[in-house]
Design a protein around this motif. Structure first.
Motif, PDB file in Angstrom:
ATOM      1  N   GLU A 199       2.552   0.069  -1.649  1.00 10.55           N
ATOM      2  CA  GLU A 199       1.138   0.151  -1.326  1.00 10.55           C
ATOM      3  C   GLU A 199       1.014   0.143   0.198  1.00 10.55           C
ATOM      4  O   GLU A 199       1.711  -0.611   0.876  1.00 10.55           O
ATOM      5  CB  GLU A 199       0.426  -1.069  -1.912  1.00 10.55           C
ATOM      6  N   VAL A 217      -0.946  -0.654   3.679  1.00 14.93           N
ATOM      7  CA  VAL A 217      -1.922  -1.609   4.206  1.00 14.93           C
ATOM      8  C   VAL A 217      -2.207  -1.252   5.666  1.00 14.93           C
ATOM      9  O   VAL A 217      -1.283  -1.132   6.467  1.00 14.93           O
ATOM     10  CB  VAL A 217      -1.396  -3.060   4.118  1.00 14.93           C
ATOM     11  N   ARG A 269      -6.264   1.148   2.551  1.00 14.13           N
ATOM     12  CA  ARG A 269      -5.089   1.419   1.720  1.00 14.13           C
ATOM     13  C   ARG A 269      -4.564   2.847   1.826  1.00 14.13           C
ATOM     14  O   ARG A 269      -3.660   3.238   1.115  1.00 14.13           O
ATOM     15  CB  ARG A 269      -5.426   1.106   0.245  1.00 14.13           C
TER      16      ARG A 269
END
Ligand code: ADP
Ligand code: MG
Ligand code: ZN
Length: 487
Positions: A7, A9, A167
């Motif tokens: 993911e 960030v 994101r």
């Protein structure tokens, strides 16, 4: 074994030059664009010893206004601090900034991404001063050198810091666009990425999906367009994923984006990071932001983009996308509302279509795009044009010609229609005569039509439109033709 999914960030630190008249701590003129280097300077912004800074009240006001527009809290106490580091662009050897008591804390900015609303939370908004500008030169001798322009030193700089809330690269760009729009609405900055009055550093890390702990972050600098922000983050995410996939780890560092290659290159590792040795600025008093002052500033805030968009949808019967496009800038929204007041009832949607369609095309036809207010076409004339078309006094096709003429000359649409004899052919007898002439001149199409070819009618309608120079309405023309053809 399946590959680990990661993911992204992202946290952004955005620097915004405020459009005050003078610099942050001296009386020098702030605007240095297009001026001779080192002409807007004085002992204060040159960093001479023994001089004292004076706080620019307008810059403080602009920062609080920004904080209020972004939903921040404005603590009663705030102060300036010295951020120490040695670099040639820093005249004093320290930058006056704000460390632990910024002017604004918390807050957030709502963005829309793929039709979904998301709130990007903010850490803080603080005020500091810009540095001098270094221009690196290479005369070909192999020994580069740098020129320095101190005009930028001391320009009021506001920094807006987000939480690590984004994101994807697309989300970061959506945040930057919304931030720029909001700052434009409240008129605190030119927010021009190319000129450097709106610039951001992107902190990027990745982590396995489903984990909470943040990964090591890389700070990416040197992006001066939205496209650069998008590409720099995309490159960085891929680079980090490759590092982890090959069994390595991501090193915390600062990297610079290189536009020519679309890559980021290492500038400074964590070990080389500065220890800024922050301490309170002894030459400036702490600030006390009285609640009454804060409330007075809150009352000064204009209607912001989201509120305006929602009101436009409601009040003018517009679709979400139309309302969004019309509220892109305050000026465009203002032009629409002025015209909406002048147009006959129930026609605001038609007005929106003209403004976002043909009028927008004219506004964008020059080298840059301009606002309606900068053209000879007044909102009242635009309303009149819409009414002429909606009343059926002229056809939509004629409307386009009249719009172009009014846009170029500033004449009123009704005067243009009158002078050019552009009124719609509404007399049935006249239309029938023209239709008959078209039929006589096109026996082939007539035969095709009788042979069952419907499209031949479209051709004949086109001929009637041509004969009347767009002054007939296609529907009436088709009716007149059909009547004669089946008679
Ligand atoms: P620093 O002290 O290195 O400047 P901060 O904690 O002040 O770091 O954060 C600076 C910016 O980096 C903020 O926008 C924050 O949201 C973001 N940030 C912090 N940690 C991460 C991370 N692991 N990944 C991505 N962004 C981060
Ligand atoms: Mg930081
Ligand atoms: Zn100065």
């Amino acid at each position: 074994m399946t590959a680990t999914a990661y993911e992204t960030v992202i946290g952004l630190e955005t620097h915004v030059q405020l459009n005050t008249r003078s610099k942050m701590f001296c009386a020098c003129e702030r605007d240095y664009f297009d001026t001779e280097p080192n002409t807007h300077v004085c002992p204060v912004c040159l960093g001479m010893p023994g001089v004292l800074p004076v706080i620019n009240a307008q810059a403080v006001t602009f920062t609080i206004l920004t904080g209020l527009a972004l939903g921040c809290a404005i603590p009663r106490r705030s102060k300036f601090d010295r951020k120490n580091y040695p670099y040639p662009d820093l005249m004093k050897g320290y930058q006056i900034s704000q460390y632990d008591q910024p002017l604004c804390t918390g807050g957030g900015l709502e963005i829309q991404l793929a039709g979904e609303r998301r709130l990007v939370h903010l850490e803080r908004v603080h005020l500091e001063e810009d540095t001098a500008r270094l221009l690196h030169r290479d005369d070909g001798s192999g020994e580069g050198y740098s020129l320095m322009d101190v005009n930028r030193a001391g320009v009021p700089l506001m920094e807006i810091v987000t939480k690590p809330d984004m994101r994807s690269a697309a989300e970061a760009v959506a945040y930057m666009r919304k931030l720029r729009q909001t700052l434009r609405y409240i008129c605190v900055s030119d927010v021009d990425m190319e000129k450097g009055s709106f610039r951001c550093d992107a902190n990027v890390s990745i982590r396995p999906v489903g984990t909470d702990r943040l990964g090591a972050k890389v700070e990416v600098k040197n992006m001066n367009s939205f496209r650069a922000v998008q590409r720099a983050i995309e490159f960085e995410v891929e680079r980090q994923a490759r590092m982890l996939a090959s069994g390595g780890s991501v090193a915390q560092e600062t990297r610079g984006y290189v536009d020519a290659t679309g890559e980021t290159v290492s500038q400074r590792s964590k070990e080389e990071a500065h220890d800024y040795r922050y301490f309170p600025e002894p030459d400036l008093p702490p600030l006390e932001c009285m609640p009454e002052l804060v409330e007075a500033l809150r009352a000064r805030l204009p209607e912001l983009p989201d509120a305006k968009r929602a009101r436009f949808e409601r009040e003018y019967a517009l679709g979400a996308e139309e309302a969004r496009a019309l509220t892109e800038t305050r000026e465009r929204a203002g032009a629409f509302e002025a015209a909406a007041r002048a147009v006959k009832p129930g026609r605001t949607r038609a007005l929106a279509h003209w403004l976002l369609g043909d009028v927008a095309a004219l506004l964008n036809s020059g080298p840059g795009s301009v606002e309606l207010a900068a053209t000879p076409l007044t909102p009242e004339h635009l309303a009149q044009l819409v009414d002429l078309v909606e009343d059926g006094a002229i056809t939509a096709a004629t409307g386009k010609q009249v719009l172009e003429a009014a846009f170029a000359s500033g004449d009123s649409p009704s005067a243009i229609v009158e002078a050019g004899g552009l009124g719609q052919v509404r007399d049935e007898g006249e239309l029938a005569r023209i239709a008959q002439a078209v039929l006589n001149a096109n026996p082939r199409a007539v035969a095709d039509f009788h042979g069952g070819k419907e499209s031949a009618l479209q051709f004949l309608v086109g001929q009637v439109m041509r004969q009347t120079r767009g002054r007939s309405d296609p529907l009436s023309a088709a009716q007149a033709l059909r009547r004669l053809l089946v008679a």
